[in-house]
Design an enzyme around this catalytic site. Structure first.
Site: not given
Ligand code: IMP
Length: 476
Positions: A234, A236, A292, A331-332, A379, A391
């Site tokens: 895990d 970034s 993010c 992812d994301g 968050w 991370r």
């Molecule tokens: P979401 O599905 O668009 O909410 O994105 C989730 C993904 O954002 C996670 O699986 C991480 O890879 C990434 N992520 C989680 N927390 C953070 C952060 O604080 N900053 C940047 N990326 C994040």
């Protein structure tokens, strides 16, 4: 763009490869975030065919205990059932049953020979003030124990349980050593969740996050011992010395028996680096997550679509060269359900989502009412609110130097099973439009086209006054 189609959603198969040896029944993974995946979410994910990745903002013991909870939550046959010694007091037994949410235990002696079974039924008429003095041996059932030999199938077990009107069936060898336990609850759950994602022993799949931290070796050992199916590095930023080093260490200690996903990367170079280092899957995405702000604060990252398309190309080239298929995960940044289909069509094997799953009952945060609407808190792992500063920080300090994530609310969306079912129906429906019966076929057949801003506007309802103006973004 649609292609010739002769398929309907009910025949579309959304099986996805998580690693070259583990498949999921749906291409969805819940994010390793403290607002998203703890054991309750991981259980719901696996029951519905996917997998949850337990976050790592937990002590090693707590994270391993959560793996244990998922692995024990239901199974075909529990191969190492919790047991109790006949000398234990009822008070201690009660605590044990409460901790693991179970209603009874096989009783074994020092040689692990079955000497009885103790369940709710045996405890029903015992006054709680006697719990400290009475022992398991005083109240357990020891006569006419209903047992079955090793190799008993679930169907045979069901019949035995039905005939004897009992709920738990200890499996014993010829000397009465306890070899396993089959419960009616597990049999029923397997029937209720026919699409669940399970290991070869019939237990639900679960993943757990690890990081390149000083205690990583101990964490890996504890998670493996608890039965984790896949570890997920895990970070970034995955194109790093640390990930390679960590992967090599795991390979040298466990060979191929422990499966590890790595990431995150955003180009072919990063993918190849991790694939060569031995990753079982590679995660893609920097800066696209809903919470993010990495791109804003650091100017690093890449558009998710470009990243997925490029990494998918690198994966295919790597496969041609080596014969090794390393699945990739987008992812994301998934906002609408159709983004999942798009990510798969662009080449992703499965997707990881945070915001989407944070909205459901099974996520660990509180449901709160704001301006008359129910919300759940969500968050970023790189926010001050999370405790996962490792991370994001490159080492050295003991706190987060600056934030890369925000603290927010997401609209509450009820139980996971309902939401996932609707989402997948939409995914399957689009796959039908592309004439694709499976994810690999979608990757091959999908015809993608760049859209203009005008096209996006005309794609939604427009030039009408909506009677019920719920923003669609809120509902996934
Ligand atoms: P979401 O599905 O668009 O909410 O994105 C989730 C993904 O954002 C996670 O699986 C991480 O890879 C990434 N992520 C989680 N927390 C953070 C952060 O604080 N900053 C940047 N990326 C994040």
């Amino acid at each position: 763009v649609p292609a010739y189609s002769e398929v309907t959603p009910d025949v579309v198969d959304v099986t996805a490869w998580l690693t070259p040896s583990i498949s999921l029944n749906i291409p969805l993974v819940s994010a390793a975030m403290d607002t998203v995946t703890e054991s309750e979410m991981a259980i719901a994910m696996a029951r519905n065919g996917g997998i949850g990745v337990l976050h790592r903002n937990l002590s090693i013991d707590d994270q391993a205990a959560q793996v244990d909870v998922v692995k024990r939550s239901e199974s075909g046959m529990i191969t190492d059932p919790l047991t109790v010694n006949p000398e234990v007091t009822l008070a201690d037994l009660d605590k044990l049953c409460g901790k693991f949410h179970i209603s009874g235990l096989p009783v074994v002696d020092k040689e692990n020979k079955l000497v009885g079974i103790i369940t709710n039924r045996d405890m029903r008429f015992i006054a709680s003030e006697d719990y400290d003095t009475l022992k398991v041996k005083d109240v357990m059932t020891k006569e006419n124990l209903v047992t079955a030999p090793e190799g008993t199938t679930l169907a045979e077990a069901k019949e035995i349980l039905r005939r004897h009107k009992v709920e738990k069936l200890p499996i014993v060898d010829k000397d009465f050593h306890l070899k396993g336990l089959i419960t009616i609850k597990d049999i029923e759950k397997a029937e209720v969740y026919p699409n669940s994602a399970r290991d070869e022993k019939g237990r639900l799949l679960v993943g757990a996050a690890i990081g390149a931290t000083a205690d990583v070796l101990d964490r890996v050992a504890a998670l493996v011992e608890a039965g984790v199916d896949v570890l997920v590095m895990d970070s970034s930023e995955g194109y790093s010395y640390w990930q390679k080093h960590c992967l090599e260490w795991i390979r040298s200690k466990y060979g191929d028996t422990v499966k590890v996903g790595a990431g995150n990367v955003v180009d072919g170079e990063g993918f190849r680096f991790l694939a060569e280092a031995g990753a079982d899957f590679v995660k893609i995405g920097i800066g696209g997550g809903s919470i993010c702000i990495t791109r804003e604060t650091k100017g690093i990252g890449r558009g998710q679509a470009t990243a997925v398309i490029e990494v998918a190309k690198a994966r295919d080239e790597y496969y041609k060269e080596t014969g090794i298929y390393v699945p990739i995960c987008s992812d994301g940044g998934i906002v609408h359900d159709y983004h999942i289909t798009l990510a798969l069509a662009m080449g992703a094997d499965f997707v990881m989502l945070g915001r989407y799953f944070a909205r459901f009952d099974e996520s660990p945060t509180n449901k709160v009412r704001i301006n008359g609407q129910y919300m759940k808190e969500y968050w970023g792992e790189g926010s001050n609110r999370a405790r996962n500063w490792q991370r994001y920080d490159l080492g050295g300090s003991t706190k987060l130097s600056f934030e890369e994530g925000v603290d927010s609310y997401v609209p509450y969306a009820g139980p996971l099973a309902d939401g996932v079912q609707t989402t997948l129906y939409k995914v399957k429906s689009t796959m039908c439009n592309c004439g694709a019966l499976s994810i690999p076929e979608l990757q091959q057949k999908a015809k993608l086209t760049v859209v203009s801003s005008t096209s996006i506007v005309e794609g939604g309802s427009h030039d009408v006054v909506l009677k019920n103006a719920t923003p669609s973004i809120m509902n996934g």
